[in-house]
Design an enzyme around this catalytic site. Structure first.
Site, short mmCIF file in Angstrom:
data_model
loop_
_atom_site.label_atom_id
_atom_site.label_comp_id
_atom_site.label_asym_id
_atom_site.label_seq_id
_atom_site.Cartn_x
_atom_site.Cartn_y
_atom_site.Cartn_z
N GLN A 78 108.22 22.50 124.26
CA GLN A 78 109.02 23.25 125.23
C GLN A 78 109.77 24.38 124.52
O GLN A 78 110.91 24.23 124.10
CB GLN A 78 110.01 22.32 125.95
CG GLN A 78 110.69 23.04 127.09
CD GLN A 78 111.40 22.10 128.03
OE1 GLN A 78 111.33 20.90 127.92
NE2 GLN A 78 112.11 22.68 128.98
N PHE A 79 109.12 25.54 124.44
CA PHE A 79 109.72 26.69 123.75
C PHE A 79 110.98 27.17 124.45
O PHE A 79 111.82 27.82 123.84
CB PHE A 79 108.71 27.82 123.60
CG PHE A 79 108.49 28.65 124.82
CD1 PHE A 79 109.20 29.83 125.00
CD2 PHE A 79 107.59 28.26 125.81
CE1 PHE A 79 109.01 30.61 126.13
CE2 PHE A 79 107.40 29.02 126.94
CZ PHE A 79 108.11 30.20 127.10
N THR A 80 111.15 26.87 125.73
CA THR A 80 112.31 27.37 126.47
C THR A 80 113.62 26.81 125.92
O THR A 80 114.69 27.34 126.22
CB THR A 80 112.20 27.09 127.98
OG1 THR A 80 112.10 25.69 128.19
CG2 THR A 80 111.00 27.81 128.57
#
Length: 153
Positions: A78-80
């Site tokens: 989850q890069f966010t």
């Protein structure tokens, strides 16, 4: 590297309506890989997740790790988590590692966890649906750079 770790009674991840990972009791890990993260960050996060004592012992105290409690891990990229929202209304993702670097380090975290505890995972870069039942709720935020602390020093 940032990880949001949630104690769950069950969790699953689907891509295109197909379940690709599922666990019962254990930890759901949302993992963000940042610029500059290395194998040292991987080792820290794997050790911290596998050893995090958030499961109840016989006395009802949070004193057991996921391995000691006989649980599993579901790891989701989850890069966010690296989104910077301090300015404006649109997150800036400049702190996130490039996809090729992030995928290799995410895979290393999954492999490191799998060597210590049964581990399922999502698909890097895919649009995923994640379903979970948070147990407690118990949710922790981990940073391999030790940048986050909810308690003032």
């Amino acid at each position: 590297m940032i990880a949001v770790v949630q104690r769950v009674s069950r969790a699953c991840v689907s891509v295109d309506a197909e379940v690709i990972g599922r666990i019962d009791r254990g930890l759901l890990v949302l993992l963000g890989v940042g610029n500059g993260d290395t194998d040292t960050d991987v080792a820290y996060i794997v050790d911290k997740i596998a050893g995090l004592r958030v499961f109840a012992d016989e006395a009802g105290r949070m004193n057991l790790s996921v391995t000691e409690a006989g649980g599993s891990v579901l790891a989701i990229s989850q890069f966010t988590l690296l989104g910077d929202t301090r300015k404006g209304r649109r997150p800036n993702f400049m702190a996130a590692a490039p996809p090729t670097v992030a995928e290799a380090l995410y895979d290393a975290v999954v492999a490191g966890l799998a060597a210590r505890v049964p581990t399922a995972h999502g698909r890097f870069g895919a649009m995923m649906d994640v379903a979970l039942v948070n147990d407690g709720p118990v949710t922790m935020v981990l940073s391999s750079r030790r940048e986050f602390s909810p308690v003032p020093e």
